[in-house]
Design a protein around this motif. Sequence first.
Motif, PDB file in Angstrom:
ATOM      1  N   VAL A   1      -1.459  -2.727 -18.633  1.00 38.93           N
ATOM      2  CA  VAL A   1      -2.765  -2.809 -19.305  1.00 38.93           C
ATOM      3  C   VAL A   1      -3.569  -1.540 -19.035  1.00 38.93           C
ATOM      4  CG1 VAL A   1      -4.979  -4.031 -19.399  1.00 38.93           C
ATOM      5  CG2 VAL A   1      -2.835  -5.331 -19.316  1.00 38.93           C
ATOM      6  N   GLU A   2      -3.556  -1.080 -17.768  1.00 43.53           N
ATOM      7  CA  GLU A   2      -4.303   0.136 -17.434  1.00 43.53           C
ATOM      8  C   GLU A   2      -3.704   1.339 -18.174  1.00 43.53           C
ATOM      9  OE1 GLU A   2      -5.785   3.040 -13.832  1.00 43.53           O
ATOM     10  OE2 GLU A   2      -4.708   1.214 -13.269  1.00 43.53           O
ATOM     11  N   ARG A   3      -2.377   1.414 -18.196  1.00 41.60           N
ATOM     12  CA  ARG A   3      -1.696   2.504 -18.910  1.00 41.60           C
ATOM     13  C   ARG A   3      -2.119   2.526 -20.381  1.00 41.60           C
ATOM     14  NH1 ARG A   3       3.856   2.496 -20.639  1.00 41.60           N
ATOM     15  NH2 ARG A   3       3.296   0.457 -21.500  1.00 41.60           N
ATOM     16  N   ASP A   4      -2.069   1.356 -21.014  1.00 39.73           N
ATOM     17  CA  ASP A   4      -2.430   1.279 -22.441  1.00 39.73           C
ATOM     18  C   ASP A   4      -3.887   1.662 -22.660  1.00 39.73           C
ATOM     19  OD1 ASP A   4       0.143   0.506 -22.908  1.00 39.73           O
ATOM     20  OD2 ASP A   4      -0.299  -1.616 -23.223  1.00 39.73           O
ATOM     21  N   SER A   5      -4.757   1.243 -21.735  1.00 35.33           N
ATOM     22  CA  SER A   5      -6.184   1.561 -21.910  1.00 35.33           C
ATOM     23  C   SER A   5      -6.406   3.072 -21.796  1.00 35.33           C
ATOM     24  CB  SER A   5      -7.044   0.797 -20.904  1.00 35.33           C
ATOM     25  OG  SER A   5      -6.914   1.345 -19.611  1.00 35.33           O
ATOM     26  N   ILE A   6      -5.691   3.730 -20.899  1.00 40.90           N
ATOM     27  CA  ILE A   6      -5.836   5.189 -20.758  1.00 40.90           C
ATOM     28  C   ILE A   6      -5.317   5.899 -22.001  1.00 40.90           C
ATOM     29  CG2 ILE A   6      -5.078   7.232 -19.458  1.00 40.90           C
ATOM     30  CD1 ILE A   6      -5.058   5.425 -16.938  1.00 40.90           C
ATOM     31  N   VAL A   7      -4.189   5.422 -22.522  1.00 40.76           N
ATOM     32  CA  VAL A   7      -3.623   6.044 -23.738  1.00 40.76           C
ATOM     33  C   VAL A   7      -4.600   5.891 -24.907  1.00 40.76           C
ATOM     34  CG1 VAL A   7      -1.797   5.839 -25.475  1.00 40.76           C
ATOM     35  CG2 VAL A   7      -1.210   5.848 -23.042  1.00 40.76           C
ATOM     36  N   TYR A   8      -5.138   4.688 -25.079  1.00 40.11           N
ATOM     37  CA  TYR A   8      -6.076   4.468 -26.193  1.00 40.11           C
ATOM     38  C   TYR A   8      -7.368   5.255 -25.999  1.00 40.11           C
ATOM     39  CZ  TYR A   8      -3.134   0.881 -28.331  1.00 40.11           C
ATOM     40  OH  TYR A   8      -2.105   0.231 -28.963  1.00 40.11           O
TER      41      TYR A   8
ATOM     42  N   SER B   1       0.807  -1.215   0.000  1.00 46.23           N
ATOM     43  CA  SER B   1       0.000   0.000   0.000  1.00 46.23           C
ATOM     44  C   SER B   1       0.843   1.270   0.000  1.00 46.23           C
ATOM     45  CB  SER B   1      -0.944   0.017   1.196  1.00 46.23           C
ATOM     46  OG  SER B   1      -0.181  -0.004   2.384  1.00 46.23           O
ATOM     47  N   THR B   2       2.115   1.162   0.433  1.00 44.75           N
ATOM     48  CA  THR B   2       2.946   2.366   0.487  1.00 44.75           C
ATOM     49  C   THR B   2       3.717   2.598  -0.814  1.00 44.75           C
ATOM     50  OG1 THR B   2       4.723   1.084   1.487  1.00 44.75           O
ATOM     51  CG2 THR B   2       3.256   2.273   2.989  1.00 44.75           C
ATOM     52  N   SER B   3       3.632   1.643  -1.755  1.00 43.32           N
ATOM     53  CA  SER B   3       4.367   1.841  -3.013  1.00 43.32           C
ATOM     54  C   SER B   3       3.709   2.977  -3.791  1.00 43.32           C
ATOM     55  CB  SER B   3       4.371   0.555  -3.846  1.00 43.32           C
ATOM     56  OG  SER B   3       3.049   0.219  -4.167  1.00 43.32           O
ATOM     57  N   PRO B   4       4.529   3.770  -4.491  1.00 42.19           N
ATOM     58  CA  PRO B   4       3.963   4.932  -5.189  1.00 42.19           C
ATOM     59  C   PRO B   4       3.015   4.509  -6.309  1.00 42.19           C
ATOM     60  CG  PRO B   4       6.261   4.568  -5.846  1.00 42.19           C
ATOM     61  CD  PRO B   4       5.980   3.631  -4.714  1.00 42.19           C
ATOM     62  N   ASP B   5       2.012   5.314  -6.537  1.00 43.37           N
ATOM     63  CA  ASP B   5       1.066   5.056  -7.622  1.00 43.37           C
ATOM     64  C   ASP B   5       1.660   5.632  -8.910  1.00 43.37           C
ATOM     65  OD1 ASP B   5      -0.971   4.841  -9.403  1.00 43.37           O
ATOM     66  OD2 ASP B   5      -2.474   5.884  -8.190  1.00 43.37           O
ATOM     67  N   LEU B   6       2.227   4.736  -9.713  1.00 42.98           N
ATOM     68  CA  LEU B   6       2.967   5.193 -10.896  1.00 42.98           C
ATOM     69  C   LEU B   6       2.054   5.804 -11.958  1.00 42.98           C
ATOM     70  CD1 LEU B   6       5.440   2.160 -11.232  1.00 42.98           C
ATOM     71  CD2 LEU B   6       5.917   4.405 -10.239  1.00 42.98           C
ATOM     72  N   LEU B   7       0.772   5.464 -11.899  1.00 40.15           N
ATOM     73  CA  LEU B   7      -0.159   5.940 -12.941  1.00 40.15           C
ATOM     74  C   LEU B   7      -0.953   7.173 -12.498  1.00 40.15           C
ATOM     75  CD1 LEU B   7      -1.536   2.527 -14.261  1.00 40.15           C
ATOM     76  CD2 LEU B   7       0.219   3.966 -15.286  1.00 40.15           C
ATOM     77  N   PHE B   8      -0.650   7.713 -11.320  1.00 37.41           N
ATOM     78  CA  PHE B   8      -1.448   8.821 -10.792  1.00 37.41           C
ATOM     79  C   PHE B   8      -1.517   9.999 -11.780  1.00 37.41           C
ATOM     80  CE2 PHE B   8      -1.830  12.897  -8.580  1.00 37.41           C
ATOM     81  CZ  PHE B   8      -3.006  12.693  -7.875  1.00 37.41           C
ATOM     82  N   GLY B   9      -0.377  10.440 -12.262  1.00 32.36           N
ATOM     83  CA  GLY B   9      -0.334  11.600 -13.167  1.00 32.36           C
ATOM     84  C   GLY B   9      -1.051  11.323 -14.478  1.00 32.36           C
ATOM     85  N   LEU B  10      -0.878  10.105 -14.987  1.00 34.65           N
ATOM     86  CA  LEU B  10      -1.505   9.721 -16.259  1.00 34.65           C
ATOM     87  C   LEU B  10      -3.028   9.720 -16.128  1.00 34.65           C
ATOM     88  CD1 LEU B  10      -0.877   8.590 -19.156  1.00 34.65           C
ATOM     89  CD2 LEU B  10      -1.167   6.323 -18.169  1.00 34.65           C
ATOM     90  N   ARG B  11      -3.519   9.090 -15.037  1.00 39.56           N
ATOM     91  CA  ARG B  11      -4.969   9.068 -14.801  1.00 39.56           C
ATOM     92  C   ARG B  11      -5.519  10.480 -14.682  1.00 39.56           C
ATOM     93  NH1 ARG B  11      -4.026   5.710 -10.455  1.00 39.56           N
ATOM     94  NH2 ARG B  11      -3.862   3.561 -11.097  1.00 39.56           N
ATOM     95  N   ASN B  12      -4.826  11.309 -13.919  1.00 37.79           N
ATOM     96  CA  ASN B  12      -5.288  12.678 -13.693  1.00 37.79           C
ATOM     97  C   ASN B  12      -5.403  13.463 -14.986  1.00 37.79           C
ATOM     98  OD1 ASN B  12      -6.018  13.237 -11.138  1.00 37.79           O
ATOM     99  ND2 ASN B  12      -4.417  14.724 -10.783  1.00 37.79           N
TER     100      ASN B  12
ATOM    101  N   ALA C   1      -1.470  15.340 -23.335  1.00 35.81           N
ATOM    102  CA  ALA C   1      -0.464  15.215 -22.272  1.00 35.81           C
ATOM    103  C   ALA C   1      -0.420  13.777 -21.747  1.00 35.81           C
ATOM    104  CB  ALA C   1      -0.776  16.193 -21.137  1.00 35.81           C
ATOM    105  N   ALA C   2      -1.590  13.154 -21.639  1.00 36.48           N
ATOM    106  CA  ALA C   2      -1.629  11.754 -21.185  1.00 36.48           C
ATOM    107  C   ALA C   2      -0.852  10.865 -22.156  1.00 36.48           C
ATOM    108  CB  ALA C   2      -3.073  11.281 -21.064  1.00 36.48           C
ATOM    109  N   ILE C   3      -1.072  11.093 -23.452  1.00 30.61           N
ATOM    110  CA  ILE C   3      -0.380  10.291 -24.466  1.00 30.61           C
ATOM    111  C   ILE C   3       1.125  10.566 -24.430  1.00 30.61           C
ATOM    112  CG2 ILE C   3      -0.097   9.975 -26.965  1.00 30.61           C
ATOM    113  CD1 ILE C   3      -3.190  10.695 -27.146  1.00 30.61           C
ATOM    114  N   ASN C   4       1.483  11.849 -24.350  1.00 26.00           N
ATOM    115  CA  ASN C   4       2.903  12.235 -24.411  1.00 26.00           C
ATOM    116  C   ASN C   4       3.699  11.752 -23.203  1.00 26.00           C
ATOM    117  OD1 ASN C   4       2.186  13.535 -26.734  1.00 26.00           O
ATOM    118  ND2 ASN C   4       2.362  15.608 -25.922  1.00 26.00           N
ATOM    119  N   ASN C   5       3.036  11.629 -22.052  1.00 26.74           N
ATOM    120  CA  ASN C   5       3.751  11.273 -20.817  1.00 26.74           C
ATOM    121  C   ASN C   5       3.445   9.855 -20.362  1.00 26.74           C
ATOM    122  OD1 ASN C   5       4.912  13.950 -20.432  1.00 26.74           O
ATOM    123  ND2 ASN C   5       2.826  14.608 -20.020  1.00 26.74           N
ATOM    124  N   SER C   6       3.170   8.982 -21.322  1.00 21.27           N
ATOM    125  CA  SER C   6       2.738   7.626 -20.946  1.00 21.27           C
ATOM    126  C   SER C   6       3.881   6.616 -20.879  1.00 21.27           C
ATOM    127  CB  SER C   6       1.687   7.135 -21.945  1.00 21.27           C
ATOM    128  OG  SER C   6       2.246   7.104 -23.239  1.00 21.27           O
TER     129      SER C   6
END
Length: 289
Positions: A39-46, A3-14, A23-28
Motif C-alpha cells: 500500500v505504501e509503495r503504491d501510494s508513493i508511485v501514485y 527491526s533488523t529486517s531490511p527496509d525494502l522501500l528505503f530507495g523508493l521513499r528517498n 526514478a521512483a516510478i521506474n524502480n517500484s
Amino acid sequence: MASTSPDLLFGLRNNFYLGAYQAAINNSNIPNLSTDDTVERDSIVYRSYIALGSYQLVIDEINSSAPTALQAVKLLALYLSGGKDSALSSLREWLSDAAIGNNPFLRLVAGIIYTHELDYNEALKHTNTGGTMELLALNVQIYIKMHRSDYAEKQLKIMQQIDEDHTLTQLANAWLNLAVGGSKIQEAYLIFQDFADKYQMTAMILNGKAVCCMHMGRFDEAETLLLEALNKDAKDAETLANLVVCSLHVGKSASRYLSQLKLSHPEHLLVKRVASAEDNFDRAVQGFA
C-alpha cells in the motif's frame, strides 16, 4: 527480530522525497513486500505521478475498493486537477468518520490540501499530532509558512530524536536553516550539496542549492544551477519562479520565465503576486489618465 529486517522501500521513499519522481516510478517493482508495504509503495508511485502532473492517471486507476491511503491520494489528485470543491467536501466527510479519520495518510493529505488552501490552522488540526516522519516534516513546512520558526524547530527536534540521518530530517533542517537565514544559509547549502553527492541530481536538489546561493548573493551560480534544473524539468514551478527572481537580480529579462510559469502554474503565488501588482499599477495609471 523485525527491526533488523531490511527496509525494502528505503530507495523508493528517498527518490520521492528528493524529487526523482520518474526514478521512483521506474524502480517500484519490488518483490516480497508485505501488505502494508505494498500500500505504501503504491501510494508513493501514485504521488510521484501526481508530482509529474499525471492527475487523471491516478484518478482513473484508484477505484473505490482501494485502501484508505490510496483513496486519500486519489483525493489529492482530484483536488490538484481542479476538482477542489468536491475534493474538499469528501475530505471533510472522511476526516469526521471515526473509522478512517485518524489514518495518518489521510491526515497527511488533509495537511497538504489545507496548506494549498493557505488555511494553516486547519492543516495543523490534522497534522500536529504527528505519528510519521512525513507528518512531522509537513508540520515544519507549515510553521515556516506561518513565520513560526520556533515551532518548526520543535518539530525538527522530534524528527532528529527519531532519526537524525533520515532524508526528511535533513530536508526539514535545510528548510529551517533557509527560513532562519544568516549564517544558517551555508549549513542549508551543505545539506543540499550532500544530497547531490549521494543521490541522483534532481530539480529539487538544484533548486535547494540555488536558493541558498541567492541568499548568499551568488546569483550567477544560482542561475547556472536553475538552468540545469530547467533542463531536467522545463515546467517545474519552483525552478521557473526562482529563475524569475534570479534573472531580475542579474539584470536579465524575466518575462519568458514568468510567461511559462503563468501557463503551466496559473495558481502559483508568484503569478498571483505579479497579477495583483499589475492590477494596482493599471489602477494607478488610470488615476492619472
